[in-house]
Enzyme design. Sequence first.
Site, PDB file in Angstrom:
ATOM      1  N   GLU A 161       0.818  -1.221   0.000  1.00  0.00           N
ATOM      2  CA  GLU A 161       0.000   0.000   0.000  1.00  0.00           C
ATOM      3  C   GLU A 161       0.851   1.270   0.000  1.00  0.00           C
ATOM      4  O   GLU A 161       0.759   2.084   0.923  1.00  0.00           O
ATOM      5  CB  GLU A 161      -0.881   0.031   1.255  1.00  0.00           C
ATOM      6  CG  GLU A 161      -1.831  -1.125   1.403  1.00  0.00           C
ATOM      7  CD  GLU A 161      -2.582  -1.085   2.739  1.00  0.00           C
ATOM      8  OE1 GLU A 161      -2.141  -0.385   3.678  1.00  0.00           O
ATOM      9  OE2 GLU A 161      -3.607  -1.768   2.840  1.00  0.00           O
ATOM     10  N   PRO A 162       1.689   1.467  -1.004  1.00  0.00           N
ATOM     11  CA  PRO A 162       2.513   2.682  -0.986  1.00  0.00           C
ATOM     12  C   PRO A 162       1.680   3.929  -1.251  1.00  0.00           C
ATOM     13  O   PRO A 162       0.766   3.913  -2.079  1.00  0.00           O
ATOM     14  CB  PRO A 162       3.494   2.444  -2.137  1.00  0.00           C
ATOM     15  CG  PRO A 162       2.723   1.583  -3.093  1.00  0.00           C
ATOM     16  CD  PRO A 162       1.871   0.694  -2.247  1.00  0.00           C
ATOM     17  N   GLY A 163       1.985   4.975  -0.548  1.00  0.00           N
ATOM     18  CA  GLY A 163       1.367   6.274  -0.807  1.00  0.00           C
ATOM     19  C   GLY A 163       2.456   7.254  -1.219  1.00  0.00           C
ATOM     20  O   GLY A 163       2.550   7.664  -2.369  1.00  0.00           O
ATOM     21  N   ARG A 164       3.317   7.562  -0.247  1.00  0.00           N
ATOM     22  CA  ARG A 164       4.348   8.579  -0.459  1.00  0.00           C
ATOM     23  C   ARG A 164       5.224   8.295  -1.680  1.00  0.00           C
ATOM     24  O   ARG A 164       5.501   9.190  -2.462  1.00  0.00           O
ATOM     25  CB  ARG A 164       5.231   8.665   0.796  1.00  0.00           C
ATOM     26  CG  ARG A 164       6.191   9.824   0.801  1.00  0.00           C
ATOM     27  CD  ARG A 164       7.139   9.723   1.997  1.00  0.00           C
ATOM     28  NE  ARG A 164       6.456   9.433   3.233  1.00  0.00           N
ATOM     29  CZ  ARG A 164       5.990  10.345   4.078  1.00  0.00           C
ATOM     30  NH1 ARG A 164       6.152  11.621   3.814  1.00  0.00           N
ATOM     31  NH2 ARG A 164       5.374   9.986   5.189  1.00  0.00           N
ATOM     32  N   ARG A 185       3.420  19.602   6.679  1.00  0.00           N
ATOM     33  CA  ARG A 185       4.439  18.620   7.097  1.00  0.00           C
ATOM     34  C   ARG A 185       5.602  19.224   7.883  1.00  0.00           C
ATOM     35  O   ARG A 185       6.004  18.666   8.904  1.00  0.00           O
ATOM     36  CB  ARG A 185       4.966  17.825   5.888  1.00  0.00           C
ATOM     37  CG  ARG A 185       3.867  17.105   5.096  1.00  0.00           C
ATOM     38  CD  ARG A 185       4.398  16.048   4.160  1.00  0.00           C
ATOM     39  NE  ARG A 185       5.022  14.972   4.902  1.00  0.00           N
ATOM     40  CZ  ARG A 185       6.307  14.812   5.081  1.00  0.00           C
ATOM     41  NH1 ARG A 185       7.162  15.649   4.526  1.00  0.00           N
ATOM     42  NH2 ARG A 185       6.789  13.837   5.800  1.00  0.00           N
ATOM     43  N   TYR A 231       5.753  17.568  11.522  1.00  0.00           N
ATOM     44  CA  TYR A 231       6.763  16.509  11.715  1.00  0.00           C
ATOM     45  C   TYR A 231       8.197  17.023  11.606  1.00  0.00           C
ATOM     46  O   TYR A 231       9.118  16.233  11.394  1.00  0.00           O
ATOM     47  CB  TYR A 231       6.611  15.413  10.650  1.00  0.00           C
ATOM     48  CG  TYR A 231       5.200  15.016  10.311  1.00  0.00           C
ATOM     49  CD1 TYR A 231       4.417  14.320  11.228  1.00  0.00           C
ATOM     50  CD2 TYR A 231       4.650  15.335   9.073  1.00  0.00           C
ATOM     51  CE1 TYR A 231       3.124  13.948  10.900  1.00  0.00           C
ATOM     52  CE2 TYR A 231       3.353  14.968   8.749  1.00  0.00           C
ATOM     53  CZ  TYR A 231       2.596  14.269   9.663  1.00  0.00           C
ATOM     54  OH  TYR A 231       1.325  13.903   9.338  1.00  0.00           O
ATOM     55  N   CYS A 256      -1.005  33.297  10.624  1.00  0.00           N
ATOM     56  CA  CYS A 256      -0.775  34.077  11.833  1.00  0.00           C
ATOM     57  C   CYS A 256      -0.323  33.197  13.001  1.00  0.00           C
ATOM     58  O   CYS A 256      -1.022  33.084  14.004  1.00  0.00           O
ATOM     59  CB  CYS A 256      -2.054  34.828  12.177  1.00  0.00           C
ATOM     60  SG  CYS A 256      -1.869  35.873  13.595  1.00  0.00           S
ATOM     61  N   GLU A 257       0.783  32.513  12.815  1.00  0.00           N
ATOM     62  CA  GLU A 257       1.369  31.702  13.890  1.00  0.00           C
ATOM     63  C   GLU A 257       2.874  31.684  13.680  1.00  0.00           C
ATOM     64  O   GLU A 257       3.330  31.478  12.553  1.00  0.00           O
ATOM     65  CB  GLU A 257       0.838  30.261  13.829  1.00  0.00           C
ATOM     66  CG  GLU A 257      -0.648  30.194  14.002  1.00  0.00           C
ATOM     67  CD  GLU A 257      -1.129  28.908  14.652  1.00  0.00           C
ATOM     68  OE1 GLU A 257      -0.328  28.225  15.316  1.00  0.00           O
ATOM     69  OE2 GLU A 257      -2.318  28.617  14.478  1.00  0.00           O
ATOM     70  N   TYR A 289       0.745  13.874   1.118  1.00  0.00           N
ATOM     71  CA  TYR A 289       0.317  14.532   2.362  1.00  0.00           C
ATOM     72  C   TYR A 289       0.549  16.050   2.289  1.00  0.00           C
ATOM     73  O   TYR A 289       0.885  16.681   3.282  1.00  0.00           O
ATOM     74  CB  TYR A 289       1.024  13.900   3.573  1.00  0.00           C
ATOM     75  CG  TYR A 289       0.951  12.393   3.564  1.00  0.00           C
ATOM     76  CD1 TYR A 289      -0.250  11.741   3.814  1.00  0.00           C
ATOM     77  CD2 TYR A 289       2.061  11.620   3.237  1.00  0.00           C
ATOM     78  CE1 TYR A 289      -0.343  10.355   3.756  1.00  0.00           C
ATOM     79  CE2 TYR A 289       1.981  10.227   3.182  1.00  0.00           C
ATOM     80  CZ  TYR A 289       0.784   9.603   3.436  1.00  0.00           C
ATOM     81  OH  TYR A 289       0.699   8.247   3.379  1.00  0.00           O
TER      82      TYR A 289
HETATM   83  N1  LLP Z   1      -1.415   1.929   4.527  1.00  0.00           N
HETATM   84  C1  LLP Z   1      -1.888   2.398   5.680  1.00  0.00           C
HETATM   85  C2  LLP Z   1      -2.794   1.560   6.461  1.00  0.00           C
HETATM   86  C3  LLP Z   1      -1.503   3.665   6.139  1.00  0.00           C
HETATM   87  O1  LLP Z   1      -1.980   4.101   7.305  1.00  0.00           O
HETATM   88  C4  LLP Z   1      -0.626   4.460   5.365  1.00  0.00           C
HETATM   89  C5  LLP Z   1      -0.221   5.791   5.810  1.00  0.00           C
HETATM   90  C6  LLP Z   1      -0.167   3.946   4.143  1.00  0.00           C
HETATM   91  C7  LLP Z   1      -0.575   2.669   3.751  1.00  0.00           C
HETATM   92  C8  LLP Z   1       0.752   4.703   3.228  1.00  0.00           C
HETATM   93  O2  LLP Z   1       2.003   4.932   3.784  1.00  0.00           O
HETATM   94  P1  LLP Z   1       3.179   5.613   2.926  1.00  0.00           P
HETATM   95  O3  LLP Z   1       3.581   4.636   1.845  1.00  0.00           O
HETATM   96  O4  LLP Z   1       2.642   6.866   2.343  1.00  0.00           O
HETATM   97  O5  LLP Z   1       4.258   5.854   3.895  1.00  0.00           O
HETATM   98  N2  LLP Z   1       0.972  12.549   7.029  1.00  0.00           N
HETATM   99  C9  LLP Z   1       2.227  11.846   7.270  1.00  0.00           C
HETATM  100  C10 LLP Z   1       2.152  10.397   6.867  1.00  0.00           C
HETATM  101  C11 LLP Z   1       1.000   9.648   7.492  1.00  0.00           C
HETATM  102  C12 LLP Z   1       0.889   8.250   6.985  1.00  0.00           C
HETATM  103  C13 LLP Z   1      -0.403   7.621   7.407  1.00  0.00           C
HETATM  104  N3  LLP Z   1      -0.591   6.295   6.925  1.00  0.00           N
HETATM  105  C14 LLP Z   1       3.336  12.591   6.556  1.00  0.00           C
HETATM  106  O6  LLP Z   1       3.073  13.620   5.931  1.00  0.00           O
HETATM  107  O7  LLP Z   1       4.498  12.200   6.649  1.00  0.00           O
END
Ligand code: LLP
Length: 419
Positions: free
Chosen positions: A274-277, A312, A316, A343-344, A372
């Site tokens: 499940e890649p997102g980033r 971000r 973080y 304004c912060e 994100y």
């Molecule tokens: N699967 C699940 C169940 C997740 O909770 C997440 C991310 C992913 C996959 C995707 O993960 P990735 O491949 O993107 O690392 N907002 C934060 C990151 C929060 C991630 C939440 N879950 C940031 O900007 O770094």
Amino acid sequence: MGKHLIFGGVDVIGLAERFGTPLYVTDEQRLRENFRRFRDAFSSVASEIYYAVKANWNLAVLRILAQEGAGADVFSGGELYLARLAGIPASKILFNGNSKSDEELELAALSGVKVSVDSFDELYALSEVARSLGKTVEIAMRVNPDISPETHPKIATGLKESKFGIPYEEVLDAYKEAKKLEATGSVRVKGIHCHIGSQILDVSIFRETTEKMIALVEALSERGIELEFVDLGGGLGIPYKKDEPAPTPEDLAAQILPAFKSAKLRRLPKLILEPGRYIVGNTTILVARVNAVKKAARRFVAIDAGFNLLIRPVLYDAYHEVVVANKMDEPPAETYTVVGPICESGDIIAKDRTLPEVKRGDIIAIFNAGAYGFAMSSQYNGRPRCAEILVNAGKAEVIRRKESFDELLRNQVLPARLL
Ligand code: LLP
């Protein structure tokens, strides 16, 4: 006039002039390449890539990934709605989440997606909901694998103390319960799921995770429960700093696949990731204009995008590379701190960066803003959100119009007595 930043074959200064700033700009080619590279890294086993919709849920982005054959990890009814709208089939969607409402469980049951069950409580609730609708929901248990990746504590999700998943030691019992419920026709046990965290740069931790998950799959198999899929979540980190060494999808696969392939099972389950980033992170820049340069305790560059559009760095301490997009050939001159219009005092995008001499009207580009970024934006301080542009083969298209002041009022109601 200095040299301009070119992104996705398009002059970024031209985009800023044409569409105004702030502006998110996404490169379609890179998006497709990222997806294909990730998918291909795991192609030696039966595998599927469920893109994590939370990272960037622009419909055009989802549509492109649907065309590429992506499935989806969704974390809410809204993400499910968007993924389906983009054309991702229900059979390739996993509904995740540690706090799903009855409405969301109903939606999951009615749309025929798989559900990752986060607790015993949710297992019973889902079974109840499915039974009342006369549906059978395919499920996986979300495992808390008790794994500590090296990443920011706010984005580590597989720690023992994390809110996500069923404690490792209780997982077999959860399957036993689920098997009992299977008899009612409400649920069907299909897989197992975990996600250990995000922005993970030392991928060796994935070997241990795979081993722990496979140990569960084997233990279940010994008890007569054969799983059809193992979903190991997302988490592959990307380089945010220039020249920062970062693992590739192939590096990730090299950690996961040997442990996965050596599972002592009659038949290997399907592997889901499940890649997102990794898929969207480097596809996008945030383009902003300099409203003021000021020498105070620091040399501040105040731009028109702040944590309303990219949270971000504040949330973080994340590092995002910035450049002066209209002065790409000018040498570094000063150390600047780039701040937003919110304004912060915490509204800092980039601290102490060496940049060419910056003037009001210059254009700043913030890199790796695709994951994100817009997805976590807000209207704080009464700032309408900005537009999003898709660039492809030298052409630019609007994929989200910028909001107007009207959108600040959207759904607000002034009771008649206050008129
Ligand atoms: N699967 C699940 C169940 C997740 O909770 C997440 C991310 C992913 C996959 C995707 O993960 P990735 O491949 O993107 O690392 N907002 C934060 C990151 C929060 C991630 C939440 N879950 C940031 O900007 O770094």
